[in-house]
Motif scaffolding. Structure first.
Motif, PDB file in Angstrom:
ATOM      1  N   SER A  94       0.820  -1.211   0.001  1.00  0.00           N
ATOM      2  CA  SER A  94      -0.043  -0.131  -0.104  1.00  0.00           C
ATOM      3  C   SER A  94       0.653   1.242  -0.016  1.00  0.00           C
ATOM      4  N   LEU A  95       0.486   2.181  -0.910  1.00  0.00           N
ATOM      5  CA  LEU A  95       1.391   3.478  -1.013  1.00  0.00           C
ATOM      6  C   LEU A  95       0.553   4.427  -1.174  1.00  0.00           C
ATOM      7  N   ASP A  96       0.792   5.724  -0.860  1.00  0.00           N
ATOM      8  CA  ASP A  96       0.346   6.920  -1.124  1.00  0.00           C
ATOM      9  C   ASP A  96       0.223   7.105  -2.787  1.00  0.00           C
ATOM     10  N   LYS A  97      -0.716   7.759  -3.215  1.00  0.00           N
ATOM     11  CA  LYS A  97      -0.943   7.888  -4.800  1.00  0.00           C
ATOM     12  C   LYS A  97       0.289   8.667  -5.356  1.00  0.00           C
ATOM     13  N   ASP A  98       0.761   9.669  -4.582  1.00  0.00           N
ATOM     14  CA  ASP A  98       1.822  10.391  -5.412  1.00  0.00           C
ATOM     15  C   ASP A  98       3.029   9.980  -4.910  1.00  0.00           C
ATOM     16  N   LEU A  99       3.247   8.880  -4.042  1.00  0.00           N
ATOM     17  CA  LEU A  99       4.618   8.280  -3.785  1.00  0.00           C
ATOM     18  C   LEU A  99       4.550   7.198  -4.932  1.00  0.00           C
ATOM     19  N   LEU A 100       3.475   6.644  -5.306  1.00  0.00           N
ATOM     20  CA  LEU A 100       3.337   5.564  -6.452  1.00  0.00           C
ATOM     21  C   LEU A 100       3.674   6.201  -7.724  1.00  0.00           C
TER      22      LEU A 100
END
Length: 139
Positions: free
Chosen positions: A9-15
């Motif tokens: 699971s990752l933050d959208k911006d980090l992904l």
């Protein structure tokens, strides 16, 4: 030894930044990029806990016009008794700058110290130690 799938699971911006990194580095997929990141960290760990001999490459970019700089770099290498300098290569990058690549073998701490000593010489614009491993514990 088999393939295991797992979710992350990752933050959208980090992904998004990770996907950009994958594209820049020509990865076929995220899994390849994650494997490389994990391997890089395992190599760093292996070096930080290394008891035996390790291998690495010290790269230096420097101004060849700087007085006595080359002599200082050579003196540091020759004055070093704990790390074996396997080979070195000198490349003229342009009129003012040279690249020196030094392959070293020895104790991890001593290799890091040698790289730091070389990097700290006035006139060295950039220096880096790239750690290598035979990867006996890394697949």
């Amino acid at each position: 030894m088999g393939i295991v799938r797992f979710g992350v699971s990752l933050d959208k911006d980090l992904l998004g930044k990770f996907d950009d990194l994958c594209l820049e580095n020509k990865y076929q997929n995220r899994s390849e990029a994650i494997r490389d990141l994990i391997r890089d960290e395992l190599v760093k760990k292996e070096w930080s806990h290394a008891k035996g001999e390790v291998t690495g490459v010290i790269s230096l970019v420097y101004d060849h016009e700087k007085r006595e700089l080359v002599d200082k770099l050579i003196d540091i290498q020759h004055g070093n008794e704990s790390v074996i300098i396997v080979a070195s290569q000198h490349v003229h990058l342009n009129h003012d700058n040279c690249l020196e690549v030094i392959i070293v073998k020895g104790n991890a701490k001593d290799a890091k110290d040698l790289a730091a000593n070389l990097r700290s010489v006035k006139g060295v614009k950039h220096g880096e130690l790239v750690m290598a491993t035979i990867g006996k514990d890394i697949r």
